[in-house]
Design a protein around this motif. Structure first.
Motif, PDB file in Angstrom:
ATOM      1  N   ASP A  47      13.864   4.596   7.405  1.00 13.50           N
ATOM      2  CA  ASP A  47      14.011   5.866   8.115  1.00 13.50           C
ATOM      3  C   ASP A  47      15.457   6.338   7.967  1.00 13.50           C
ATOM      4  O   ASP A  47      16.341   5.828   8.654  1.00 13.50           O
ATOM      5  CB  ASP A  47      13.656   5.668   9.586  1.00 13.50           C
ATOM      6  N   TRP A  55       9.480   0.681   3.368  1.00 16.09           N
ATOM      7  CA  TRP A  55       9.590   1.343   4.663  1.00 16.09           C
ATOM      8  C   TRP A  55      11.057   1.533   5.014  1.00 16.09           C
ATOM      9  O   TRP A  55      11.904   0.685   4.701  1.00 16.09           O
ATOM     10  CB  TRP A  55       8.944   0.507   5.764  1.00 16.09           C
ATOM     11  N   LEU A 100       5.968  -5.902   1.824  1.00 18.18           N
ATOM     12  CA  LEU A 100       6.758  -4.720   2.159  1.00 18.18           C
ATOM     13  C   LEU A 100       8.191  -4.898   1.670  1.00 18.18           C
ATOM     14  O   LEU A 100       8.756  -5.998   1.743  1.00 18.18           O
ATOM     15  CB  LEU A 100       6.796  -4.492   3.672  1.00 18.18           C
ATOM     16  N   GLU A 154       4.416  -1.362   0.068  1.00 13.40           N
ATOM     17  CA  GLU A 154       5.165  -0.144   0.373  1.00 13.40           C
ATOM     18  C   GLU A 154       6.611  -0.482   0.648  1.00 13.40           C
ATOM     19  O   GLU A 154       6.951  -1.629   0.990  1.00 13.40           O
ATOM     20  CB  GLU A 154       4.587   0.578   1.607  1.00 13.40           C
ATOM     21  N   THR A 183       3.461  -1.389  13.671  1.00 15.03           N
ATOM     22  CA  THR A 183       2.981  -0.887  12.383  1.00 15.03           C
ATOM     23  C   THR A 183       2.667  -2.050  11.444  1.00 15.03           C
ATOM     24  O   THR A 183       1.649  -2.048  10.747  1.00 15.03           O
ATOM     25  CB  THR A 183       4.005   0.057  11.749  1.00 15.03           C
ATOM     26  N   PHE A 226       8.301  -0.459  14.242  1.00 14.82           N
ATOM     27  CA  PHE A 226       8.141  -1.382  13.118  1.00 14.82           C
ATOM     28  C   PHE A 226       7.110  -2.478  13.399  1.00 14.82           C
ATOM     29  O   PHE A 226       6.169  -2.670  12.625  1.00 14.82           O
ATOM     30  CB  PHE A 226       9.490  -2.015  12.755  1.00 14.82           C
ATOM     31  N   ARG A 248       5.450   4.546  -0.206  1.00 13.58           N
ATOM     32  CA  ARG A 248       6.587   4.594   0.723  1.00 13.58           C
ATOM     33  C   ARG A 248       6.101   5.162   2.047  1.00 13.58           C
ATOM     34  O   ARG A 248       5.155   5.946   2.100  1.00 13.58           O
ATOM     35  CB  ARG A 248       7.739   5.424   0.151  1.00 13.58           C
ATOM     36  N   ARG A 249       6.793   4.776   3.131  1.00 13.57           N
ATOM     37  CA  ARG A 249       6.411   5.262   4.454  1.00 13.57           C
ATOM     38  C   ARG A 249       7.647   5.317   5.352  1.00 13.57           C
ATOM     39  O   ARG A 249       8.433   4.364   5.387  1.00 13.57           O
ATOM     40  CB  ARG A 249       5.367   4.343   5.096  1.00 13.57           C
ATOM     41  N   GLN A 250       7.787   6.404   6.058  1.00 18.21           N
ATOM     42  CA  GLN A 250       8.868   6.507   7.037  1.00 18.21           C
ATOM     43  C   GLN A 250       8.439   5.791   8.305  1.00 18.21           C
ATOM     44  O   GLN A 250       7.436   6.143   8.927  1.00 18.21           O
ATOM     45  CB  GLN A 250       9.195   7.965   7.337  1.00 18.21           C
ATOM     46  N   VAL A 251       9.198   4.772   8.677  1.00 18.52           N
ATOM     47  CA  VAL A 251       8.886   3.963   9.856  1.00 18.52           C
ATOM     48  C   VAL A 251      10.163   3.805  10.667  1.00 18.52           C
ATOM     49  O   VAL A 251      11.180   3.328  10.152  1.00 18.52           O
ATOM     50  CB  VAL A 251       8.329   2.578   9.470  1.00 18.52           C
TER      51      VAL A 251
END
Length: 277
Positions: free
Chosen positions: A12, A10, A60, A8, A49, A46, A38-41
């Motif tokens: 924000d 990551w 990542l 993914e 996760t 961080f 994709r991921r909003q972190v």
């Protein structure tokens, strides 16, 4: 040992990221049934996760504001990550996450595409994290003199120290200082909407080609100034493309210096995906 197949990007924010399209094209070309999302972190979440990922995860991609946190969390760093204190690629292994910064070499490869393979004098606009990668990249490409222009000259202090370590002379005038000297290329790391007014035209007149490392809002005010001066202006897609290819090298072979099988075809597929975005 690497066994996972999930990846993914990551950051924000993250919704704007083109990385899933680029990586999907690469793995399809390589015949790998890997998943890349994709991921909003947020920065504060961080580490927990990352530590919550299971063995299905291979790696990542990291964007802002996670690059420094990733560097602190990695158990090993490649030379570019160590010099910049930033990691945009984590390879997840049984021994812990290994950190890489492919932005540095990605920018250098983009400069070659733009006909600036060995710049001697470089101007960098901005003094943040991306400027640090730009400085290391320029030094590695052969630059011996680098001018860093920032609104606050003191913000360029760490870059001047880094330049000393790399054997490069770094000067740091204020962003709107008059009478700029000619350079071989200008690398802009400012927010995309930054408008420098008349100084942009002065910079463009002696600035060589512009690489403005933004992906949206094109042409930026800086790019427009370069076009008025009859000079080439490039957005951040070239850097994005090449740093992503180097990430694929890391995820497939564990080393950004190890070429992929049929790499020309992989790069072509990624370039087509980027153009079609």
């Amino acid at each position: 040992m690497l066994t996972g197949h999930r990846l993914e990007v990551w950051g924000d924010p993250i919704a704007h990221s083109r990385s899933p399209r680029l990586h999907a094209a690469a793995y399809a070309e390589l015949g790998l049934d890997w998943q890349y999302g994709r991921r909003q972190v947020a920065e504060a979440s961080f580490v927990p996760t990352v530590e919550g990922l299971d063995a299905a995860w291979r790696g990542l991609s990291l964007t802002m504001p996670l690059k420094n946190a990733a560097a602190r969390h990695a158990v090993t760093l490649d030379d570019d990550a160590r010099r910049t204190g930033a990691v945009n690629t984590l390879l997840l292994s049984e021994d812990g996450p290994r950190g890489f910064n492919t932005d540095v070499a990605g920018l250098a490869r983009a400069l070659v595409d733009y006909g600036v393979a060995a710049p001697r004098r470089v101007r960098i606009l901005g003094a943040g994290a991306t400027a640090t990668s730009a400085l290391v990249s320029a030094a590695g490409s052969g630059a011996r003199e680098i001018e860093v222009r920032a609104r606050r000259p003191e913000a360029a202090g760490p870059l001047r120290a880094l330049g000393e370590d790399l054997g490069v002379a770094v000067t740091a005038p204020v962003l709107d200082a008059p009478a700029p000297e000619p350079v071989d290329v200008t690398i802009a790391t400012l927010p995309g909407g930054t408008d420098l007014g008349p100084i942009a035209d002065a910079l463009a007149s002696v600035g060589g080609p512009l690489v403005d490392v933004v992906y949206g809002g094109w042409p930026t005010p800086l790019a427009q100034a370069w076009r008025r001066a009859g000079r080439d202006a490039h957005d951040g897609r070239g850097m994005l493309l090449h740093q992503a290819l180097l990430q694929v090298r890391v995820f497939v072979g564990g080393d950004p210096a190890l070429p992929l099988d049929r790499e020309d075809a992989v790069l072509a597929a990624m370039r087509a995906a980027l153009v079609g975005d």
